[in-house]
Design a protein around this motif. Structure first.
Motif, mmCIF file in Angstrom:
data_model
loop_
_atom_site.group_PDB
_atom_site.id
_atom_site.type_symbol
_atom_site.label_atom_id
_atom_site.label_comp_id
_atom_site.label_asym_id
_atom_site.label_seq_id
_atom_site.Cartn_x
_atom_site.Cartn_y
_atom_site.Cartn_z
ATOM 1 N N CYS A 72 38.847 30.063 43.810
ATOM 2 C CA CYS A 72 38.172 31.359 43.826
ATOM 3 C C CYS A 72 38.955 32.419 44.578
ATOM 4 C CB CYS A 72 36.783 31.225 44.456
ATOM 5 S SG CYS A 72 36.771 31.310 46.268
ATOM 6 N N VAL A 73 38.604 33.665 44.303
ATOM 7 C CA VAL A 73 38.812 34.771 45.237
ATOM 8 C C VAL A 73 37.413 35.346 45.408
ATOM 9 C CG1 VAL A 73 39.862 37.036 45.621
ATOM 10 C CG2 VAL A 73 41.172 35.224 44.501
ATOM 11 N N PRO A 74 36.899 35.440 46.632
ATOM 12 C CA PRO A 74 35.505 35.834 46.789
ATOM 13 C C PRO A 74 35.273 37.304 46.430
ATOM 14 C CG PRO A 74 36.578 35.675 48.928
ATOM 15 C CD PRO A 74 37.568 35.187 47.910
ATOM 16 N N GLY A 75 34.026 37.623 46.143
ATOM 17 C CA GLY A 75 33.655 39.011 45.852
ATOM 18 C C GLY A 75 32.202 39.214 46.219
ATOM 19 N N GLU A 76 31.857 40.473 46.525
ATOM 20 C CA GLU A 76 30.462 40.751 46.882
ATOM 21 C C GLU A 76 29.535 40.522 45.698
ATOM 22 O OE1 GLU A 76 32.838 42.808 46.324
ATOM 23 O OE2 GLU A 76 32.214 44.874 45.929
ATOM 24 N N SER A 77 30.121 40.486 44.489
ATOM 25 C CA SER A 77 29.278 40.329 43.298
ATOM 26 C C SER A 77 28.718 38.914 43.152
ATOM 27 C CB SER A 77 30.064 40.710 42.049
ATOM 28 O OG SER A 77 31.155 39.826 41.866
ATOM 29 N N TYR A 78 29.286 37.958 43.861
ATOM 30 C CA TYR A 78 28.714 36.599 43.713
ATOM 31 C C TYR A 78 28.519 35.894 45.058
ATOM 32 C CZ TYR A 78 33.429 34.401 43.906
ATOM 33 O OH TYR A 78 34.667 33.952 44.274
ATOM 34 N N LEU A 79 28.176 36.681 46.065
ATOM 35 C CA LEU A 79 27.958 36.107 47.407
ATOM 36 C C LEU A 79 27.007 34.906 47.432
ATOM 37 C CD1 LEU A 79 27.623 39.177 49.807
ATOM 38 C CD2 LEU A 79 29.401 37.417 49.839
ATOM 39 N N ARG A 120 33.710 40.483 39.785
ATOM 40 C CA ARG A 120 33.611 41.296 38.560
ATOM 41 C C ARG A 120 34.781 42.283 38.430
ATOM 42 N NH1 ARG A 120 28.390 44.119 41.337
ATOM 43 N NH2 ARG A 120 29.539 45.001 43.069
ATOM 44 N N GLY A 121 34.869 42.925 37.284
ATOM 45 C CA GLY A 121 35.794 44.029 37.029
ATOM 46 C C GLY A 121 37.226 43.793 37.503
ATOM 47 N N PRO A 122 37.580 44.317 38.666
ATOM 48 C CA PRO A 122 38.960 44.186 39.130
ATOM 49 C C PRO A 122 39.406 42.725 39.263
ATOM 50 C CG PRO A 122 37.753 45.778 40.469
ATOM 51 C CD PRO A 122 36.760 45.135 39.565
ATOM 52 N N GLY A 123 38.530 41.880 39.782
ATOM 53 C CA GLY A 123 38.879 40.461 39.912
ATOM 54 C C GLY A 123 39.091 39.840 38.543
ATOM 55 N N ALA A 124 38.195 40.184 37.628
ATOM 56 C CA ALA A 124 38.284 39.638 36.267
ATOM 57 C C ALA A 124 39.586 40.072 35.602
ATOM 58 C CB ALA A 124 37.084 40.104 35.448
ATOM 59 N N MET A 125 39.969 41.331 35.814
ATOM 60 C CA MET A 125 41.213 41.814 35.199
ATOM 61 C C MET A 125 42.430 41.118 35.806
ATOM 62 S SD MET A 125 40.810 43.883 32.707
ATOM 63 C CE MET A 125 39.889 42.433 32.306
ATOM 64 N N MET A 146 31.924 45.827 33.594
ATOM 65 C CA MET A 146 32.732 45.823 32.377
ATOM 66 C C MET A 146 32.084 44.923 31.333
ATOM 67 S SD MET A 146 36.136 43.724 33.528
ATOM 68 C CE MET A 146 36.842 43.788 31.903
ATOM 69 N N ASN A 147 32.485 45.152 30.106
ATOM 70 C CA ASN A 147 31.932 44.381 29.001
ATOM 71 C C ASN A 147 32.864 43.194 28.719
ATOM 72 O OD1 ASN A 147 31.367 43.348 26.415
ATOM 73 N ND2 ASN A 147 30.371 45.262 25.835
ATOM 74 N N TYR A 148 32.466 42.032 29.211
ATOM 75 C CA TYR A 148 33.349 40.852 29.108
ATOM 76 C C TYR A 148 33.450 40.341 27.680
ATOM 77 C CZ TYR A 148 32.926 40.858 34.169
ATOM 78 O OH TYR A 148 32.954 41.223 35.477
ATOM 79 N N SER A 149 32.371 40.512 26.930
ATOM 80 C CA SER A 149 32.413 40.009 25.549
ATOM 81 C C SER A 149 33.482 40.758 24.768
ATOM 82 C CB SER A 149 31.048 40.172 24.880
ATOM 83 O OG SER A 149 30.121 39.347 25.536
ATOM 84 N N LYS A 150 33.583 42.065 25.016
ATOM 85 C CA LYS A 150 34.624 42.852 24.355
ATOM 86 C C LYS A 150 36.002 42.481 24.914
ATOM 87 C CE LYS A 150 33.706 47.614 23.317
ATOM 88 N NZ LYS A 150 33.198 48.879 23.888
#
Ligand SMILES: Cc1ncc(C[n+]2csc(CCOP(=O)(O)OP(=O)(O)O)c2C)c(N)n1
Ligand SMILES: [Mg+2]
Length: 552
Positions: A23-30, A74-79, A115-119
């Protein structure tokens, strides 16, 4: 007792046998990072970049033949992890990516990092599962594990809105669904058997879906019983022992002409456990797409894939080990008398190709000196990981591999997996010698995961081939735009000192004469090392010199 959805998710991972996640942690999944504290069997490895975490999860999948788990924000981490999704997709690695998302009641407004992950991942994930209700959390995760492994393996993304993870869930944590094992149909097995028995000059091309001690041992016996020469596909060199008398060479990118010329005389190709990508097939010429020049049997665990790019005479969508078992159960019977000589002929060319005649250069150490020294000190169960770049052509060609080894590198040719995959080797299959090959370019892309290796005590040996250049691109420039070099020179740190700054032991090889002694010292050192070699840029690979390319 009602738990949070994050807790149910963690319990579902636990039931799936997950013992390490990257992992890299993020506030989105604390809530999920927090839930891991209650599952001490599951190690949550904290990485320095989501690309590194994703590469580690993909390497875990290859090392253990089970889904790797990567958890990112999310977002930046996902990218940042997008490169690992691309690699896992092309390399058919089962990886479950758990990715954060904005809160559900803000979706669509351009919420923070939404962000829209499905897209976004429609081209690089087998499936994107948007979890919309906390009652469905365990179902979503169990589906992700199943789909990631089924048929052609690949990455699956599970999208986790932040508020959902905090929410209460009565969902029952779910364990894994039993993996369906597919064998060949009786009629297909009979046809394959007939073809294998009759061929005068068969050739097996073996790939990465052959996995595990039992399958690999059976594979070797199969090759012996049926008198089959075995070539290994790009970056899957460990699936057949390079020193075995039936070894017939490696189909890495631009395989040596003398080997290809001999292989092309085959009258039956058996491609076993490989999807047949552009590198291994020498740009879809061997086997040729869409219609191979030779009769071909293609065995791969998905019926969709065996006829997608090629028209094999026989396409069998089954587990390659099951295919081997089916052939061995019937036995080789009487084989054409010339088979042994054919096996021997390919083997002798293979041995010649693997035997390096040392050469020197006036612009640095030719990397072959280092690789042949490593060959002498490599453990028989060492994991060898590799970035993309021309330096990789030396270990691909000259490093011997047995079936207890594992060679990990992206067949899709991504730079960056080398160091992270080495870290994963230490955490997912601890106790093995770990040898990492990177160029100076790749070292500074994902090499910071050396910090992760240090943090978790992984005794990784990182061999940096430093030619102060994106050498591969420099070579392509010489070919396509002679005399017009641009954007490929690099000014680098002192890599030995760079390694020391992280806490590894640094070594530097500056002359070929010292290669053997320094390699030996680094391999004997009980801990992580960075071994920089000041390599020749001109001798860019075993088969190419930049000055010669430019002169043509
Ligand atoms: C992530 C990524 N970016 C860019 C490329 C294109 N590329 C292929 S090889 C290469 C240069 C590699 O340089 P280095 O790691 O120093 O190895 P060398 O070729 O010099 O041996 C580049 C930029 C790639 N394959 N992957
Ligand atoms: Mg370089």
């Amino acid at each position: 007792m009602t738990n949070t959805a994050a807790h149910v998710l963690a319990a579902t991972l636990d039931l799936h046998g997950v013992d390490v996640a990257y992992c890299v942690p993020g506030e989105s999944y604390l809530p999920l990072t927090d839930a891991f504290i209650d599952f001490p069997n599951m190690q949550l490895v904290v990485c320095r970049h989501e690309g590194g975490a994703g590469f580690m999860a993909a390497a875990h999948a290859r090392l253990r033949n089970e889904p790797g788990v990567c958890i990112i924000s999310r977002g930046p981490g996902a990218m940042n992890t997008a490169i690992a999704l691309h690699v896992a997709y092309h390399d058919a690695e089962p990886v479950v990516f758990l990715i954060g998302q904005a809160e559900r009641d803000e979706l669509g407004r351009g919420a923070l990092q939404e962000m829209n992950y499905s897209k976004t991942f429609s081209d690089t994930a087998k499936l994107v599962i948007e979890v919309i209700d906390q009652s469905r959390i365990s179902e979503a995760v169990a589906r992700a594990f199943h789909v990631a492994q089924a048929g052609t393996p690949g990455p699956v993304v599970v999208v986790l809105p932040e508020d959902l993870l905090y929410g209460p869930s009565d969902a029952e944590p779910l364990g894994p669904r039993k993996k369906a094992i597919t064998g060949p149909a009786a009629s297909d097995a009979a046809q394959a058997l007939d073809m294998l028995r009759k061929a005068e000059k068969p050739l097996v091309i073996a790939g990465g879906r052959l996995h595990g001690a039992e399958a690999l041992a059976d594979f070797t016996t199969f090759a012996e019983e049926f008198q089959l020469p075995v070539a290994t596909s790009q970056r899957r060199f460990h699936v057949f022992d390079s020193r075995h008398p039936n070894a017939a060479g490696r189909l890495f990118n631009r395989a040596p002409k003398e080997l290809l010329d001999a292989m092309q005389k085959t009258d039956l190709l058996l491609v076993l456990g490989e999807r047949i990508g552009p590198s291994m097939s020498q740009g879809f010429t061997f086997p040729r797409a869409p219609k191979p020049d030779q009769p071909m049997i293609h065995v791969w665990p998905s019926t969709e894939e065996v006829g997608r790019n090629f028209q094999p005479e026989l396409g069998i969508g089954c587990d390659p080990h099951e295919f081997i078992k089916a052939m061995r159960a019937e036995g080789a019977g009487e084989l054409p008398s010339g088979r042994a000589a054919w096996v021997q002929r390919l083997n002798s060319i293979h041995k010649e190709v693997m035997n390096w005649t040392p050469v020197s250069s006036n612009d640095g150490v030719v990397f072959g000196h280092v690789v042949t020294a490593i060959d002498k000190h490599m453990a028989n169960d060492a994991v060898v990981t590799c970035d993309a770049g021309n330096f990789s052509s030396w270990p691909s060609r000259f490093l011997n591999m047995g079936q207890k080894n594992m060679f990990i590198g992206a067949t899709v040719g991504a730079m960056g997996p080398g160091v992270p995959s080495g870290v994963a080797a230490g955490l997912s299959t601890p106790g093995r010698q770990i040898i990492v090959f990177v160029g100076d370019g790749g070292a500074l892309m994902t090499g910071n995961e050396l910090a992760t290796a240090i943090q978790y005590g992984v005794p990784i040996k990182i061999f940096v081939s430093n030619n102060n250049a994106y050498g591969t691109i420099r070579m392509h420039q010489a070919r396509s735009f002679p005399g017009r070099k641009t954007a490929t020179d690099l000014v680098n740190p002192d890599f030995a000192a760079w390694g020391e700054a992280f806490g590894a032991k640094g070594f530097k090889i500056e002359t070929e004469a010292e290669a053997e002694e320094i390699v030996s010292a680094a391999m004997a050192h009980d801990g992580p090392c960075v071994i920089e070699t000041r390599v020749s840029l001109n001798h860019i690979s075993p088969s190419a010199r930049i000055d010669e390319i430019e002169a043509r």
